[in-house]
Enzyme design. Structure first.
Site, PDB file in Angstrom:
ATOM      1  N   SER A  28       0.838  -1.393  -0.528  1.00 15.59           N
ATOM      2  CA  SER A  28      -0.156   0.134  -0.373  1.00 15.59           C
ATOM      3  C   SER A  28       0.865   0.878   0.048  1.00 15.59           C
ATOM      4  O   SER A  28       0.561   2.362  -0.379  1.00 15.59           O
ATOM      5  CB  SER A  28      -1.132   0.356   0.760  1.00 15.59           C
ATOM      6  OG  SER A  28      -1.968  -0.829   1.619  1.00 15.59           O
TER       7      SER A  28
ATOM      8  N   GLY B  30       1.207  -9.530 -11.889  1.00 13.38           N
ATOM      9  CA  GLY B  30       0.701 -10.432 -13.007  1.00 13.38           C
ATOM     10  C   GLY B  30       1.232 -10.144 -14.117  1.00 13.38           C
ATOM     11  O   GLY B  30       1.931  -9.579 -14.555  1.00 13.38           O
TER      12      GLY B  30
ATOM     13  N   ARG C 133     -31.100 -15.363   4.247  1.00 15.94           N
ATOM     14  CA  ARG C 133     -29.530 -15.408   4.023  1.00 15.94           C
ATOM     15  C   ARG C 133     -29.883 -15.089   3.082  1.00 15.94           C
ATOM     16  O   ARG C 133     -28.283 -14.653   2.146  1.00 15.94           O
ATOM     17  CB  ARG C 133     -28.538 -16.795   4.022  1.00 15.94           C
ATOM     18  CG  ARG C 133     -28.681 -17.481   5.712  1.00 15.94           C
ATOM     19  CD  ARG C 133     -28.358 -19.009   5.924  1.00 15.94           C
ATOM     20  NE  ARG C 133     -27.484 -19.126   5.343  1.00 15.94           N
ATOM     21  CZ  ARG C 133     -27.354 -20.170   5.321  1.00 15.94           C
ATOM     22  NH1 ARG C 133     -28.021 -20.884   5.280  1.00 15.94           N
ATOM     23  NH2 ARG C 133     -26.002 -20.350   4.427  1.00 15.94           N
TER      24      ARG C 133
ATOM     25  N   GLY D  45     -23.958 -29.252   1.939  1.00 16.12           N
ATOM     26  CA  GLY D  45     -22.413 -29.960   1.930  1.00 16.12           C
ATOM     27  C   GLY D  45     -21.434 -29.738   0.561  1.00 16.12           C
ATOM     28  O   GLY D  45     -20.826 -29.796   0.090  1.00 16.12           O
TER      29      GLY D  45
ATOM     30  N   GLU E 188      -5.817  -2.354  -6.268  1.00 18.60           N
ATOM     31  CA  GLU E 188      -6.428  -0.694  -6.621  1.00 18.60           C
ATOM     32  C   GLU E 188      -6.834  -0.578  -5.080  1.00 18.60           C
ATOM     33  O   GLU E 188      -7.667   0.409  -4.835  1.00 18.60           O
ATOM     34  CB  GLU E 188      -7.938  -1.158  -7.297  1.00 18.60           C
ATOM     35  CG  GLU E 188      -7.227  -1.474  -8.484  1.00 18.60           C
ATOM     36  CD  GLU E 188      -6.282  -0.503  -9.040  1.00 18.60           C
ATOM     37  OE1 GLU E 188      -6.843   0.942  -8.797  1.00 18.60           O
ATOM     38  OE2 GLU E 188      -6.160  -0.969  -9.910  1.00 18.60           O
TER      39      GLU E 188
END
Lengths: 695, 695
Positions: A163, A196, A356, A424, A447
């Site tokens: 950073s 990358g 949820r 599962g 970013e």
């Protein structure tokens, strides 16, 4: 010979049906319940052009062996990245063959859904050159890179520094004698890291290094240089380059490291659109401070926010479809009927599952609108700045930092919640969600690390507050912060007026609450820092809260405002109605999760908290019948989902067996480890018993 | 020949130091700050025997090639599972060679930290046989399985059924003529699925199937049968067996599937300790209903809770050590000095990082104490039940369900928070946390899905409430629920008496608040369900809240009570003091996260919420200097952590480079994909340019 065939036979499932009703029958029932037209909603979200392009590209990719996804979940890192290079090569050919424009290419890339080295070239290397080259450099670096003659990477982060860019250790010392820069890594911790496409692919690199001229340091600057031979691809002398090793996901990219041993590059390598070093004299020419560069960051962050919406769309598509076809337990109070038979209840009918999953759908819609709005403001701002008007920029740029942080956290949480809700089977790679989650995770870090970047928003919020208090704030219709701060300061002891749960469906009521809570938080932290001597570090947790509060306000407002204008933009009444309910759920669920914030500022009473909780439950009930239609409207093709559980046809269990048949271990009946390990263990045990019995 | 060597040379880092101060220097400074003796605390937690055994076993494993972990993060699924079988074989030999008792074996297994097929044999197959065999079956199945002559798996879950065991589809039909059972999978969805060690390893299986006699169904029963040839390991005729494919983690286990085509097994196969079928007549003998079997579940869940403590200990060890050596940005308000130099601040000095990490340490300690307490109650209960006293059982059994759910969620969140706090490097497999997280995830699903199992706790809480209201509750010192319900019912309008932030350090104040909040939640849901006609399904979200509230009360209370007695049990004053602070942080941070619950029941005022938030910040400051010592006390060897970031010596960056050197892609300078893909892409681009220039 019989033995051999018995061993070598692959394992296949018998041709049996699943216990009915089938997934397909169940999901058809869901689709019949929809209160709105799925295609109309899809068109409203994406536009017809996008959907048409997607329809055109899917079959092309599906028919290309290199783009086949059926091996994906079985591959180790080595195989994965080798496939990525093959895909890059074929992608170039396909793009030319089918005349894909950049939109087509983006869609194809999204559908393939696995980042690869060349993709990073386009999103990191090329745009940096676009932004920072002078004319000569455009010819030398940008043009060949756009023609794919060179492939580049963006080398900024170091082993010891992420950073804090000012802390980068790599140096670029100007050598007047030869008019060169000498790039050097003084320590092990100076190694470029995480870059990358650097590990084994790139032959060029953007290099961030601290510029030093005549012993004076000028901070980090940007260079572009060749790093590998164009003849045999070996690293140039003075460079050590490699791959940083396996990651949780993203293993189709060769994130790499690079160390420089007094590596010389020509003067032209320093990208000179802004700062410059004069050849020979080494005179440093300061960059013209340009606020214009902020604009680019807003654009990148707007894309990230849009992607978070897409990420949630995708994961909720899988989870909601599977929750509709997965049945577990008989619900005694409201038994599920299928003809005359009582069947087990689809798990989506359990309120806990609704609680949820349905908010994840709501988040997906909310963030898609937010992404769009950010792009709209981005363009509005570009125009405004051309007129010399910087009124939009500050608020938008500041908000974009906190939004990047908040929304990518929302996405990670939402994807994982969807995966878990699959029970599962969510843990099987065949769900598609684990792979997707692992690949999505870096969004939290890139970013601007989510846990740092929000401070930019907080700093701006405090500044705005101080301006308002000092009476020096410039009124602006685009400055949302001013709007809610002003409202708060008129009456910092205001109370929420809602007297019933239903009143919390009123966008005004909701938005005022979000604005009040943000303003009260800002005022409090500002007071502590400015008048009570609290240090910035000491206040970090509260500073995070105000950034979050502000950004939530932005998202909620954007969603409501978008719906106000939606019918003008062609959204039908039925589609608008369902989105309105979705927007209410989005906002109230968000409030419910952060209720204590609203209490701390004395805005909501305990009774009102209860109303909000009740209203959330009511909204879940209203949305439930539209759940499958709402995810169908995201229009994500099966090819992209690559999920046994989330298939459009609902036949999740059949798909799981088909995928399991492909497992390499199942291609013979007995694995070689039997002779090597399992059999000797048994023999060893039998021998032990015999030995013991002799005693 | 030069070209070849240039290509084939592996990539190695230069012999450079990191920019100082080094990680080792920084972590030594941390250790010097500790207010207590690390070894004393370790001994208190684990006991001397455990630590001595661990010290003895680590070097043995480190010197065994099969137990070497350096390849682990590079392996694909195929390699991983092949190594697991090798490890199983060598493990047997080592156990014999070193005379390892079961404690030693458990420690060795934990240190190796990767479940393998034979391990499941011991934790699933053998205990089931222990519990359910009659005498004849013990000789036939249990004894050879304990001697490793056969290896078994536990086949319960099916493709279409997990949590709902009554919904299992596999049938076991008694055939009187031959005195056999015929096991059959009527549908594709009946396939046994997820069965650990079944895929390619086991030659025996426990099979859960619905018993049918003379056309009458008796529900699921337990069978044991051979499934693979002991001669050549091929599946027996009538069986289709395979591996279910890759998972997010746990890929060293061959979770498998199995389908039965009228597969006949002898009468002796039905485990007959409880229910029986009489040979010939087929008369069904009901099981004697035994509450004793609950005890076993409590034991398993207690282990899971203890493991969650260990999981958090491990992940916080990595994250805290790395946060101490990782420096980022200069803190302007309190500059970090190193000699005369101002250096970047260790990230652990940022309050946001403390807020994220120190509660994870606190959770780790809390859950270790909870696990211990559950085991203590388990043994107490065994003794009590022998005396015919079932007073402990009901509360303990009910609490254990909710605790399993709550604590494994806490662990998953905590591990991931630790990983994220490591910034970008947390995403590298070399952090050790990603791998660990992926392997830990199934804990949320096994032994009762976390999102279902809490209902057992809620049901018990409602029942207890009704008993209290009806005056039929049996007073019992072990029934915590009764204690706090009674207190609440004396005054349901009570308010928290704390007038200052410091008063929230009083365990009484905290515990009363947790008890009140749990009781108020229970009373409210009970009222809605019993008197307002709210259905169970409709109330699921609130039922989850009360289970959570109850279990939090249990953990908080356990921690405080443990410390009351700790000095009697040999804990020194300094160690007790730091744990007391940790316990306060644990409890108040928990309150802070669920503040709205405490407000909804009108127990806490907005001012008190603010005090709690303040007090949390204060506690973080107090604990900060002990952070590294507190994780050192977890005594987790580097061998187990297998983490570049969490090393005891603090040299994280050096370790990252050493691990990266092992990356397979780095063993040559140029990958073969260069010739196959990268070079042709460049040539293609160059040719395109040439073609274009001709136009």
């Amino acid at each position: 010979m019989t033995t051999v065939s018995k061993y070598n036979r692959p394992t296949r499932f018998p041709d049996l049906p699943v216990r009915g009703p089938t997934g397909n029958e169940l999901i058809q029932v869901e689709r019949a319940k929809a209160s709105f037209d799925v295609n109309s909603l899809s068109k409203f979200i994406y536009g017809e052009e996008y959907l048409a392009k997607q329809d055109k590209i899917v079959p092309i990719l599906e028919s290309e062996p290199v783009f086949d996804k059926s091996r994906r979940y079985f591959q180790g890192r080595d195989e994965k990245i080798r496939d990525a290079w093959k895909k890059d090569k074929r992608f170039l050919e396909l793009a030319q063959k089918h005349n894909w424009d950049s939109k087509d290419q983006n869609i194809a890339h999204a559908l393939y859904d696995q980042t690869s080295p060349y993709h990073l070239h386009y999103i990191m290397f090329v745009p940096t050159l676009e932004g920072q080259c002078n004319e000569e450099q455009r010819k030398l670096f940008l043009e060949p890179s756009k023609r794919d003659e060179i492939i580049g990477c963006y080398a900024q982060t170091e082993l010891g520094h992420g950073s804090n860019i000012r802390g980068l250790e790599t140096t670029a010392t100007y050598i007047p004698e030869t008019n060169e820069f000498e790039i050097h890594s003084p320590y092990l911790s100076s190694a470029k890291w995480w870059i990358g496409a650097l590990g084994r692919t790139a032959n060029y690199a953007i290099i961030m290094a601290r510029l030093i001229i005549h012993g004076v340091e000028y901070g980090p600057h940007t260079f572009c240089a060749q790093i590998r031979s164009l003849e045999d691809h070996t690293p140039l002398p003075g460079l050590i380059i490699g791959d940083i090793g396996p990651k949780m996901g993203y293993n189709t990219v060769d994130n790499g490291f690079m160390m420089f041993d007094h590596f010389r590059i020509p003067h032209i390598s320093m990208l000179a659109k802004y700062a410059q070093v004069k050849p020979g004299s080494g005179e440093y020419v300061k960059p013209v401070n340009s606020k214009l560069s902020y604009g680019g960051m807003v654009h990148v962050r707007a894309s990230i926010v849009s992607e978070t919406g897409r990420a949630l769309a995708r994961s909720s598509t899988v989870a909601v479809r599977y929750a509709a076809v997965r049945r577990q337990f008989y619900d005694v109070t409201t038994p599920r009927k299928w003809g005359d038979e009582t069947i087990e209840t689809s798990v989506i009918d359990y309120t806990m599952v609704q609680y949820r999953l349905l908010p994840v759908i709501a988040n997906a819609y909310a963030l898609m609108f937010t992404g769009k709005e950010m792009l709209r403001l981005y363009h509005l701002n570009i125009e405004a700045m051309k007129q010399g008007n910087f009124g939009i920029l500050a608020d938008l740029h500041a908000t974009s930092s906190g939004l990047k942080s908040l929304t990518s956290f929302m996405a990670v949480e939402g994807i994982e919640e969807c995966r878990r809700s699959c029970g599962g089977h969510g843990y099987s790679m065949f769900s598609g969600l684990g792979h997707f989650y692992n690949d999505y995770l870096p969004t939290m870090t890139v970013e601007g690390d989510n846990n740092m970047i929000y401070q930019q928003t907080s700093r701006y919020l405090l500044k705005t507050y101080r301006d308002v208090v000092a009476g020096t704030a410039q009124p602006s219709e685009h400055n949302l912060t001013l709007t809610y701060l002003a409202q708060y300061m008129q009456n910092p002891k205001a109370k929420c007026p809602a007297a019933t749960a239903t009143e919390f469906l009123n966008p005004e009521v909701i938005l005022t609450a979000f604005g009040f809570r943000a303003a009260a938080g800002i005022a409090k932290v500002a007071e502590q820092i400015d008048n009570q001597g609290r240090s910035w570090n000491d206040a970090l947790v509260d500073l995070h809260r105000i950034s979050r509060a502000h950004c939530q306000y932005f998202i909620v407002r954007t969603f409501f405002v978008a719906l106000q204008h939606a019918t003008d933009e062609g959204l039908g009444m039925a589609e608008r109605k369902v989105l309105q309910t979705v927007a209410s759920l989005f906002a109230l669920h968000l409030m419910e999760k952060d209720l204590s914030d609203f209490v701390l500022c004395n805005y909501l009473s305990p009774e009102q908290l209860d109303m909000i909780k009740q209203q959330v439950q009511e909204l879940l009930k209203i949305i439930r019948p539209d759940a499958v239609a709402l995810v169908d409207a995201f229009a994500i093709p099966d090819y992209m989902l690559n999920s046994a559980l989330g298939r459009y046809d609902g036949n999740a269990y059949v798909a799981l067996t088909k995928m399991a048949e492909q497992e390499p271990l199942n291609q013979t009946q007995v694995v070689d480890a039997y002779e090597a390990c399992i059999k000797p263990m048994r023999e060893y045990a039998l021998k032990n018993r015999k030995d013991l019995s002799k005693l």
